[in-house]
Motif scaffolding. Structure first.
Motif, PDB file in Angstrom:
ATOM      1  N   THR A  37     -11.070   4.793 -33.775  1.00 20.23           N
ATOM      2  CA  THR A  37     -10.050   4.944 -34.828  1.00 20.23           C
ATOM      3  C   THR A  37      -9.544   3.577 -35.290  1.00 20.23           C
ATOM      4  O   THR A  37      -9.778   3.158 -36.419  1.00 20.23           O
ATOM      5  CB  THR A  37      -8.866   5.774 -34.317  1.00 20.23           C
ATOM      6  OG1 THR A  37      -8.349   5.173 -33.112  1.00 20.23           O
ATOM      7  CG2 THR A  37      -9.265   7.209 -34.063  1.00 20.23           C
ATOM      8  N   VAL A  38      -8.819   2.886 -34.396  1.00 22.54           N
ATOM      9  CA  VAL A  38      -8.310   1.533 -34.652  1.00 22.54           C
ATOM     10  C   VAL A  38      -8.362   0.803 -33.305  1.00 22.54           C
ATOM     11  O   VAL A  38      -8.627   1.426 -32.275  1.00 22.54           O
ATOM     12  CB  VAL A  38      -6.845   1.557 -35.183  1.00 22.54           C
ATOM     13  CG1 VAL A  38      -6.752   2.307 -36.510  1.00 22.54           C
ATOM     14  CG2 VAL A  38      -5.878   2.158 -34.172  1.00 22.54           C
ATOM     15  N   TYR A  39      -8.117  -0.507 -33.311  1.00 23.49           N
ATOM     16  CA  TYR A  39      -8.060  -1.231 -32.036  1.00 23.49           C
ATOM     17  C   TYR A  39      -6.802  -0.837 -31.265  1.00 23.49           C
ATOM     18  O   TYR A  39      -5.740  -0.617 -31.855  1.00 23.49           O
ATOM     19  CB  TYR A  39      -8.055  -2.750 -32.268  1.00 23.49           C
ATOM     20  CG  TYR A  39      -9.441  -3.331 -32.402  1.00 23.49           C
ATOM     21  CD1 TYR A  39     -10.195  -3.103 -33.553  1.00 23.49           C
ATOM     22  CD2 TYR A  39     -10.001  -4.092 -31.379  1.00 23.49           C
ATOM     23  CE1 TYR A  39     -11.486  -3.625 -33.663  1.00 23.49           C
ATOM     24  CE2 TYR A  39     -11.283  -4.622 -31.488  1.00 23.49           C
ATOM     25  CZ  TYR A  39     -12.019  -4.376 -32.634  1.00 23.49           C
ATOM     26  OH  TYR A  39     -13.286  -4.885 -32.740  1.00 23.49           O
ATOM     27  N   GLY A  40      -6.926  -0.762 -29.938  1.00 20.42           N
ATOM     28  CA  GLY A  40      -5.792  -0.455 -29.084  1.00 20.42           C
ATOM     29  C   GLY A  40      -5.381  -1.674 -28.271  1.00 20.42           C
ATOM     30  O   GLY A  40      -6.191  -2.571 -28.020  1.00 20.42           O
ATOM     31  N   LEU A  41      -4.090  -1.698 -27.886  1.00 21.65           N
ATOM     32  CA  LEU A  41      -3.590  -2.767 -27.019  1.00 21.65           C
ATOM     33  C   LEU A  41      -3.304  -2.133 -25.664  1.00 21.65           C
ATOM     34  O   LEU A  41      -2.312  -1.426 -25.501  1.00 21.65           O
ATOM     35  CB  LEU A  41      -2.322  -3.373 -27.625  1.00 21.65           C
ATOM     36  CG  LEU A  41      -1.623  -4.440 -26.796  1.00 21.65           C
ATOM     37  CD1 LEU A  41      -2.583  -5.565 -26.459  1.00 21.65           C
ATOM     38  CD2 LEU A  41      -0.436  -4.997 -27.571  1.00 21.65           C
ATOM     39  N   SER A 140      -5.874   4.983 -16.380  1.00 25.36           N
ATOM     40  CA  SER A 140      -5.501   5.703 -17.598  1.00 25.36           C
ATOM     41  C   SER A 140      -4.811   4.667 -18.478  1.00 25.36           C
ATOM     42  O   SER A 140      -3.681   4.256 -18.198  1.00 25.36           O
ATOM     43  CB  SER A 140      -4.531   6.843 -17.285  1.00 25.36           C
ATOM     44  OG  SER A 140      -5.095   7.694 -16.305  1.00 25.36           O
ATOM     45  N   ILE A 141      -5.506   4.236 -19.509  1.00 25.70           N
ATOM     46  CA  ILE A 141      -5.037   3.065 -20.266  1.00 25.70           C
ATOM     47  C   ILE A 141      -4.039   3.490 -21.345  1.00 25.70           C
ATOM     48  O   ILE A 141      -4.386   4.250 -22.256  1.00 25.70           O
ATOM     49  CB  ILE A 141      -6.219   2.305 -20.916  1.00 25.70           C
ATOM     50  CG1 ILE A 141      -7.237   1.878 -19.846  1.00 25.70           C
ATOM     51  CG2 ILE A 141      -5.710   1.087 -21.683  1.00 25.70           C
ATOM     52  CD1 ILE A 141      -8.450   1.131 -20.415  1.00 25.70           C
ATOM     53  N   ALA A 142      -2.804   2.990 -21.228  1.00 26.75           N
ATOM     54  CA  ALA A 142      -1.820   3.191 -22.288  1.00 26.75           C
ATOM     55  C   ALA A 142      -2.170   2.221 -23.400  1.00 26.75           C
ATOM     56  O   ALA A 142      -2.307   1.023 -23.155  1.00 26.75           O
ATOM     57  CB  ALA A 142      -0.413   2.887 -21.776  1.00 26.75           C
ATOM     58  N   ALA A 143      -2.354   2.752 -24.618  1.00 22.59           N
ATOM     59  CA  ALA A 143      -2.736   1.850 -25.709  1.00 22.59           C
ATOM     60  C   ALA A 143      -2.209   2.319 -27.054  1.00 22.59           C
ATOM     61  O   ALA A 143      -2.673   3.322 -27.595  1.00 22.59           O
ATOM     62  CB  ALA A 143      -4.255   1.708 -25.787  1.00 22.59           C
ATOM     63  N   PRO A 144      -1.245   1.594 -27.595  1.00 22.54           N
ATOM     64  CA  PRO A 144      -0.885   1.796 -28.993  1.00 22.54           C
ATOM     65  C   PRO A 144      -1.863   0.996 -29.856  1.00 22.54           C
ATOM     66  O   PRO A 144      -2.701   0.262 -29.325  1.00 22.54           O
ATOM     67  CB  PRO A 144       0.513   1.190 -29.080  1.00 22.54           C
ATOM     68  CG  PRO A 144       0.471   0.069 -28.101  1.00 22.54           C
ATOM     69  CD  PRO A 144      -0.460   0.514 -26.985  1.00 22.54           C
ATOM     70  N   SER A 145      -1.763   1.148 -31.160  1.00 24.34           N
ATOM     71  CA  SER A 145      -2.562   0.308 -32.045  1.00 24.34           C
ATOM     72  C   SER A 145      -2.186  -1.157 -31.801  1.00 24.34           C
ATOM     73  O   SER A 145      -1.026  -1.478 -31.539  1.00 24.34           O
ATOM     74  CB  SER A 145      -2.307   0.710 -33.498  1.00 24.34           C
ATOM     75  OG  SER A 145      -0.912   0.810 -33.744  1.00 24.34           O
ATOM     76  N   ALA A 146      -3.193  -2.053 -31.906  1.00 28.88           N
ATOM     77  CA  ALA A 146      -3.009  -3.448 -31.454  1.00 28.88           C
ATOM     78  C   ALA A 146      -2.473  -4.361 -32.553  1.00 28.88           C
ATOM     79  O   ALA A 146      -2.891  -5.510 -32.680  1.00 28.88           O
ATOM     80  CB  ALA A 146      -4.338  -3.976 -30.917  1.00 28.88           C
ATOM     81  N   ASN A 147      -1.542  -3.826 -33.360  1.00 23.85           N
ATOM     82  CA  ASN A 147      -0.908  -4.616 -34.419  1.00 23.85           C
ATOM     83  C   ASN A 147       0.497  -4.988 -34.009  1.00 23.85           C
ATOM     84  O   ASN A 147       1.086  -4.352 -33.131  1.00 23.85           O
ATOM     85  CB  ASN A 147      -0.836  -3.782 -35.709  1.00 23.85           C
ATOM     86  CG  ASN A 147      -0.238  -2.408 -35.446  1.00 23.85           C
ATOM     87  OD1 ASN A 147      -0.878  -1.567 -34.821  1.00 23.85           O
ATOM     88  ND2 ASN A 147       1.001  -2.208 -35.861  1.00 23.85           N
ATOM     89  N   ILE A 148       1.070  -5.987 -34.685  1.00 22.72           N
ATOM     90  CA  ILE A 148       2.502  -6.219 -34.555  1.00 22.72           C
ATOM     91  C   ILE A 148       3.191  -4.995 -35.143  1.00 22.72           C
ATOM     92  O   ILE A 148       2.755  -4.457 -36.165  1.00 22.72           O
ATOM     93  CB  ILE A 148       2.906  -7.505 -35.310  1.00 22.72           C
ATOM     94  CG1 ILE A 148       2.324  -8.708 -34.566  1.00 22.72           C
ATOM     95  CG2 ILE A 148       4.410  -7.620 -35.474  1.00 22.72           C
ATOM     96  CD1 ILE A 148       2.465 -10.006 -35.289  1.00 22.72           C
ATOM     97  N   SER A 149       4.239  -4.524 -34.478  1.00 28.17           N
ATOM     98  CA  SER A 149       4.940  -3.307 -34.895  1.00 28.17           C
ATOM     99  C   SER A 149       5.290  -3.372 -36.388  1.00 28.17           C
ATOM    100  O   SER A 149       5.820  -4.383 -36.851  1.00 28.17           O
ATOM    101  CB  SER A 149       6.209  -3.188 -34.061  1.00 28.17           C
ATOM    102  OG  SER A 149       6.571  -1.861 -33.947  1.00 28.17           O
ATOM    103  N   GLY A 150       4.960  -2.294 -37.116  1.00 26.15           N
ATOM    104  CA  GLY A 150       5.281  -2.242 -38.545  1.00 26.15           C
ATOM    105  C   GLY A 150       4.125  -2.628 -39.440  1.00 26.15           C
ATOM    106  O   GLY A 150       4.078  -2.235 -40.599  1.00 26.15           O
ATOM    107  N   LYS A 151       3.179  -3.411 -38.934  1.00 22.00           N
ATOM    108  CA  LYS A 151       2.027  -3.859 -39.742  1.00 22.00           C
ATOM    109  C   LYS A 151       0.949  -2.772 -39.781  1.00 22.00           C
ATOM    110  O   LYS A 151       0.898  -1.901 -38.909  1.00 22.00           O
ATOM    111  CB  LYS A 151       1.410  -5.100 -39.098  1.00 22.00           C
ATOM    112  CG  LYS A 151       2.253  -6.335 -39.260  1.00 22.00           C
ATOM    113  CD  LYS A 151       1.719  -7.160 -40.408  1.00 22.00           C
ATOM    114  CE  LYS A 151       2.806  -7.984 -41.029  1.00 22.00           C
ATOM    115  NZ  LYS A 151       2.711  -8.101 -42.457  1.00 22.00           N
ATOM    116  N   PRO A 152       0.015  -2.868 -40.744  1.00 21.19           N
ATOM    117  CA  PRO A 152      -1.121  -1.933 -40.716  1.00 21.19           C
ATOM    118  C   PRO A 152      -1.902  -2.075 -39.411  1.00 21.19           C
ATOM    119  O   PRO A 152      -2.046  -3.177 -38.877  1.00 21.19           O
ATOM    120  CB  PRO A 152      -1.973  -2.379 -41.908  1.00 21.19           C
ATOM    121  CG  PRO A 152      -1.045  -3.130 -42.804  1.00 21.19           C
ATOM    122  CD  PRO A 152      -0.046  -3.785 -41.901  1.00 21.19           C
ATOM    123  N   SER A 153      -2.429  -0.976 -38.899  1.00 20.46           N
ATOM    124  CA  SER A 153      -3.202  -1.016 -37.650  1.00 20.46           C
ATOM    125  C   SER A 153      -4.477  -1.835 -37.855  1.00 20.46           C
ATOM    126  O   SER A 153      -5.032  -1.869 -38.947  1.00 20.46           O
ATOM    127  CB  SER A 153      -3.564   0.401 -37.218  1.00 20.46           C
ATOM    128  OG  SER A 153      -2.392   1.131 -36.958  1.00 20.46           O
TER     129      SER A 153
END
Ligand code: TXA
Ligand code: MG
Length: 358
Positions: A37-41, A140-153
């Motif tokens: 989908t998108v990169y994860g952090l 179990s890897i916790a991963a939000p999208s790897a962008n600065i919060s608020g920016k496009p993923s």
């Protein structure tokens, strides 16, 4: 912090890169990695201290919970209280893939990972780098999208490097991702199940498997104090480019005229303007603004006949404008059905709900 950046060919994954990343995760560090989908952090989702580092690196509000990424359904046993029948059907149909399910969480999952909620989001990604990393780390890897919060993923390794270099331990650069929009989120703790965030797996596809599926009203309408999204992250301004972004909806001809007219007005007011157009409309918009072409950057988001391409290009197009000096962006809108629902959800947020009907 010195960030280790490693490229890997996704059809021939370098296991030394995966092993290094797995060790960093086990040691409580942060690794950005590609998913379909998108990169994860990523960080260890069951280690509250590790998960806390994600919030710091992204500048993310602490009430915004994280998705846990697993590689095998057996991992669900330690993460969730129960797996409802409807969830089993959706897992059989769409896992591994771009679908996140919300379950009642078990006591093993720390509230630091779930933003204080008693539920937990879980997804089984399909991307080979993500799968190998989960398997090698046994985490179990916790991963939000790897962008600065608020920016496009981020949809490419370079996007992650732009946002996260110096803030994380390692970035695995696997090139461009396939889908380009975040996973569909479905809450299976309620009946009927409810879409909290639309994505590549559409309402129509879900309903083919399970029958009726509801959609959180805040997905379709502008959230406000009386309409709070059930996915905490959906209430924040999100996916936003640096420039002001306005989108026009209505008859094709009216939309083209509105984009052209507003572009000319903005240029006259001293602004440099970006335009996001479909292949079908880009020629006519270019012609009608040719006299001010030095002040306008027009980019194609793809053909309106192929929503998958438009979904895949959206964040890249928005991010590319951040590298220019445009102060204003104008764009088209799309039909709010099938994958168009996810695209419009992200576009409305990126535009801060500046939608003009013409
Ligand atoms: O495709 C994706 O889902 C990507 C890749 C990296 O897997 N991840 C992603 O994570 O988009 P993030 O953190 O950017 O978005 C997660 C969304 C947020 O809106 C969050 O509020 C919501 O999921 N969420 C997480 N746990 C939740 C829960 N227990 N209940 C409701 N919403 C939840
Ligand atoms: Mg995100």
């Amino acid at each position: 912090m010195n960030t280790i950046i490693k490229k890997t060919d996704i059809s021939n994954i370098d296991m030394s890169v995966i092993d290094l990343a797995a060790q960093i995760l086990k040691d409580g560090g942060l690794v950005a990695f590609p998913t379909e989908t998108v990169y994860g952090l990523g960080a260890d989702g069951l280690n509250e201290n590790a998960a806390a580092k994600i919030y710091a690196a992204k500048g993310r509000p602490s009430d915004n919970p994280l998705i846990l990424h697993i590689a095998d359904e057996k991992e669900l046993e330690r993460l969730v209280k129960n797996v409802p029948d409807v969830a089993k059907k959706l897992m059989d149909a769409f896992w591994p893939g771009p679908l996140t399910l919300i379950f009642e969480k078990s006591d093993t999952v720390p509230k630091g990972t779930t933003g204080g909620l008693s539920t937990v989001a879980v997804r089984m990604p399909e991307h080979p780098v993500a799968r190998k990393l989960i398997q090698a780390s046994q985490i179990s890897i916790a991963a939000p999208s790897a962008n600065i919060s608020g920016k496009p993923s981020p949809t490419s390794g370079q996007h992650v490097i732009d946002d996260m270099n110096g803030k994380v331990d390692m970035i695995i650069d696997g090139g461009e991702v396939g889908i380009g929009l975040e996973s569909t989120i479905v809450d299976v703790t309620c009946t009927p199940p409810m879409i909290l965030r639309p994505g590549f797996i559409t309402k129509e596809m879900l309903e083919d498997e399970t029958g009726e599926v509801a959609v959180d009203r805040a997905v379709l309408e502008k959230p406000d104090k009386d309409l709070k999204p059930k996915a905490p992250g959906m209430k924040y301004r999100h996916y936003a480019p640096a420039a002001d972004f306005v989108i026009f909806s209505g008859k094709k001809e009216n939309v083209i005229n509105a984009i052209v007219h507003n572009t000319i007005c903005s240029v006259e007011a001293g602004e440099k303007v970006g335009i996001i157009a479909t292949d079908e409309n880009i020629g006519i918009i270019r012609n009608k603004t040719s006299h001010i072409k030095d002040k306008v950057i027009i980019v194609s988001i793809g053909t309106e006949k192929d929503m998958e391409t438009i979904a895949g290009n959206l964040y890249k197009v928005l991010r590319n404008f951040d590298k220019t000096d445009v102060g204003q962006i104008y764009g088209e809108t799309f039909a709010n059905k099938n994958l168009g629902q996810a695209v419009m959800n992200r576009m409305c947020k990126a535009a801060g709900y500046n939608i003009v009907r013409v």
